[in-house]
Scaffold this motif. Structure first.
Motif, mmCIF file in Angstrom:
data_model
loop_
_atom_site.group_PDB
_atom_site.id
_atom_site.type_symbol
_atom_site.label_atom_id
_atom_site.label_comp_id
_atom_site.label_asym_id
_atom_site.label_seq_id
_atom_site.Cartn_x
_atom_site.Cartn_y
_atom_site.Cartn_z
ATOM 1 N N ASN A 175 53.415 -6.567 17.102
ATOM 2 C CA ASN A 175 52.701 -7.824 17.356
ATOM 3 C C ASN A 175 51.272 -7.803 16.837
ATOM 4 O OD1 ASN A 175 54.845 -9.041 18.589
ATOM 5 N ND2 ASN A 175 53.987 -9.040 20.636
ATOM 6 N N VAL A 176 50.670 -6.627 16.806
ATOM 7 C CA VAL A 176 49.268 -6.500 16.415
ATOM 8 C C VAL A 176 49.128 -6.243 14.910
ATOM 9 C CG1 VAL A 176 47.207 -5.053 16.787
ATOM 10 C CG2 VAL A 176 48.577 -5.730 18.711
ATOM 11 N N THR A 177 50.209 -5.915 14.226
ATOM 12 C CA THR A 177 50.163 -5.578 12.807
ATOM 13 C C THR A 177 49.819 -6.801 11.953
ATOM 14 O OG1 THR A 177 51.811 -3.859 13.159
ATOM 15 C CG2 THR A 177 51.486 -4.587 10.900
ATOM 16 N N PRO A 178 48.720 -6.723 11.166
ATOM 17 C CA PRO A 178 48.314 -7.868 10.343
ATOM 18 C C PRO A 178 49.101 -7.941 9.029
ATOM 19 C CG PRO A 178 46.763 -6.093 10.070
ATOM 20 C CD PRO A 178 47.777 -5.615 11.068
ATOM 21 N N GLY A 179 49.235 -9.140 8.502
ATOM 22 C CA GLY A 179 49.914 -9.320 7.214
ATOM 23 C C GLY A 179 48.918 -9.469 6.079
ATOM 24 N N VAL A 180 47.804 -10.159 6.373
ATOM 25 C CA VAL A 180 46.760 -10.379 5.367
ATOM 26 C C VAL A 180 45.400 -10.031 5.961
ATOM 27 C CG1 VAL A 180 47.900 -12.155 3.988
ATOM 28 C CG2 VAL A 180 46.651 -12.812 6.032
ATOM 29 N N GLU A 181 44.456 -9.736 5.084
ATOM 30 C CA GLU A 181 43.084 -9.480 5.503
ATOM 31 C C GLU A 181 42.155 -10.042 4.441
ATOM 32 O OE1 GLU A 181 42.072 -5.317 5.661
ATOM 33 O OE2 GLU A 181 42.980 -4.933 3.730
ATOM 34 N N VAL A 182 40.874 -10.145 4.771
ATOM 35 C CA VAL A 182 39.913 -10.604 3.773
ATOM 36 C C VAL A 182 39.081 -9.421 3.301
ATOM 37 C CG1 VAL A 182 39.755 -13.007 4.472
ATOM 38 C CG2 VAL A 182 38.313 -11.336 5.593
ATOM 39 N N ARG A 183 38.802 -9.430 2.008
ATOM 40 C CA ARG A 183 37.963 -8.394 1.418
ATOM 41 C C ARG A 183 36.806 -9.071 0.704
ATOM 42 N NH1 ARG A 183 41.269 -3.338 -0.748
ATOM 43 N NH2 ARG A 183 42.105 -2.771 1.278
ATOM 44 N N SER A 184 35.625 -8.492 0.826
ATOM 45 C CA SER A 184 34.453 -9.077 0.182
ATOM 46 C C SER A 184 34.432 -8.716 -1.294
ATOM 47 C CB SER A 184 33.175 -8.557 0.846
ATOM 48 O OG SER A 184 33.146 -8.978 2.176
ATOM 49 N N ARG A 185 34.073 -9.728 -2.111
ATOM 50 C CA ARG A 185 33.925 -9.471 -3.536
ATOM 51 C C ARG A 185 32.742 -10.269 -4.051
ATOM 52 N NH1 ARG A 185 37.959 -10.219 -8.534
ATOM 53 N NH2 ARG A 185 36.559 -9.282 -10.060
ATOM 54 N N ARG A 186 31.887 -9.602 -4.774
ATOM 55 C CA ARG A 186 30.687 -10.255 -5.287
ATOM 56 C C ARG A 186 30.982 -10.826 -6.667
ATOM 57 N NH1 ARG A 186 25.397 -10.353 -3.857
ATOM 58 N NH2 ARG A 186 23.901 -10.421 -5.576
ATOM 59 N N ILE A 187 30.793 -12.135 -6.800
ATOM 60 C CA ILE A 187 31.043 -12.805 -8.081
ATOM 61 C C ILE A 187 29.847 -13.707 -8.379
ATOM 62 C CG2 ILE A 187 32.532 -14.416 -9.336
ATOM 63 C CD1 ILE A 187 34.779 -13.417 -7.414
ATOM 64 N N GLY A 188 29.128 -13.381 -9.440
ATOM 65 C CA GLY A 188 28.005 -14.209 -9.885
ATOM 66 C C GLY A 188 26.945 -14.440 -8.834
ATOM 67 N N GLY A 189 26.559 -13.416 -8.112
ATOM 68 C CA GLY A 189 25.484 -13.549 -7.139
ATOM 69 C C GLY A 189 25.924 -14.024 -5.771
ATOM 70 N N ALA A 190 27.163 -14.495 -5.652
ATOM 71 C CA ALA A 190 27.682 -14.942 -4.353
ATOM 72 C C ALA A 190 28.773 -13.985 -3.886
ATOM 73 C CB ALA A 190 28.241 -16.346 -4.467
ATOM 74 N N THR A 191 28.842 -13.774 -2.597
ATOM 75 C CA THR A 191 29.876 -12.911 -2.043
ATOM 76 C C THR A 191 30.971 -13.780 -1.450
ATOM 77 O OG1 THR A 191 28.197 -11.281 -1.514
ATOM 78 C CG2 THR A 191 30.327 -10.997 -0.471
ATOM 79 N N PHE A 192 32.200 -13.573 -1.899
ATOM 80 C CA PHE A 192 33.347 -14.342 -1.408
ATOM 81 C C PHE A 192 34.244 -13.460 -0.569
ATOM 82 C CE2 PHE A 192 32.226 -16.518 -5.406
ATOM 83 C CZ PHE A 192 32.043 -17.799 -4.933
ATOM 84 N N GLN A 193 34.819 -14.039 0.463
ATOM 85 C CA GLN A 193 35.831 -13.363 1.275
ATOM 86 C C GLN A 193 37.181 -13.712 0.665
ATOM 87 O OE1 GLN A 193 34.680 -11.223 3.311
ATOM 88 N NE2 GLN A 193 34.085 -12.110 5.260
ATOM 89 N N ILE A 194 37.808 -12.739 0.038
ATOM 90 C CA ILE A 194 39.055 -13.004 -0.676
ATOM 91 C C ILE A 194 40.243 -12.483 0.134
ATOM 92 C CG2 ILE A 194 40.333 -12.544 -2.786
ATOM 93 C CD1 ILE A 194 37.509 -12.203 -4.097
ATOM 94 N N PRO A 195 41.179 -13.371 0.489
ATOM 95 C CA PRO A 195 42.349 -12.916 1.238
ATOM 96 C C PRO A 195 43.266 -12.062 0.355
ATOM 97 C CG PRO A 195 42.503 -15.267 0.788
ATOM 98 C CD PRO A 195 41.193 -14.811 0.259
ATOM 99 N N SER A 196 43.752 -10.968 0.914
ATOM 100 C CA SER A 196 44.691 -10.119 0.180
ATOM 101 C C SER A 196 45.715 -9.543 1.144
ATOM 102 C CB SER A 196 43.950 -8.996 -0.542
ATOM 103 O OG SER A 196 43.258 -8.198 0.376
ATOM 104 N N GLU A 197 46.875 -9.238 0.614
ATOM 105 C CA GLU A 197 47.924 -8.656 1.445
ATOM 106 C C GLU A 197 47.546 -7.219 1.801
ATOM 107 O OE1 GLU A 197 52.471 -8.609 0.669
ATOM 108 O OE2 GLU A 197 51.679 -10.550 0.020
#
Length: 155
Positions: A67-89
């Motif tokens: 029940n607690v096992t996640p399927g997706v998570e967000v990872r930070s990625r810096r693109i052109g001066g902005a940091t985006f939270q990118i969902p990944s499996e």
């Protein structure tokens, strides 16, 4: 930097349930190398879970982990001066690792007399779909859903 990836050491299955996942869980509970104390806490917690739910404690624990096992998570990625939270499996071994860490962490934060009590209560709550660890999984999924627009920036 390493030349080759480090080899994973094989885990010995535990004595009672003959399950490597139990050993992995106990290794996360353990502090200062006191594995026998950690096993004691885990087995006490499963006994308490069995008393609370009137079912097999081991099965309830397995249900809580799933029940607690996640399927997706967000990872930070810096693109052109902005940091985006990118969902990944999440990789399969990391899924299990995250669920174990969350269960142990949120059981430590709970109110209770002993660690076995706290762990038992968190396991029961997670199996029902409530509690801190389950909330963490829901928050992680919600964050990934909210940042779905950035999924084309895949890492």
């Amino acid at each position: 930097m390493r030349k080759a990836q480090a080899k994973k050491l094989p885990l010995a299955p535990d004595a009672k349930y003959n399950d490597k996942l139990v050993t992995r869980f106990v290794n996360n509970i353990m502090w200062q190398g006191k594995k026998s104390v950690a096993f004691e806490i885990f087995y006490d917690a499963l006994d308490k879970v069995a008393k609370i739910t009137n079912e097999d404690g081991y099965e309830i624990w397995k249900k809580a982990i799933s029940n607690v096992t996640p399927g997706v998570e967000v990872r930070s990625r810096r693109i052109g001066g902005a940091t985006f939270q990118i969902p990944s499996e999440v990789r399969p071994d990391r899924k299990i690792s995250l669920s174990i860490k969350w269960l142990v962490r949120y059981s430590r934060e709970r109110n209770g007399r002993s660690m076995a009590d706290k762990l038992a209560n968190e396991i029961v709550a997670a199996a029902k779909g409530e509690g801190g660890a389950f909330k963490k999984k829901e928050d992680t999924h919600r964050m990934a859903e909210a940042n779905k627009a950035f999924s084309h920036f895949k890492i």
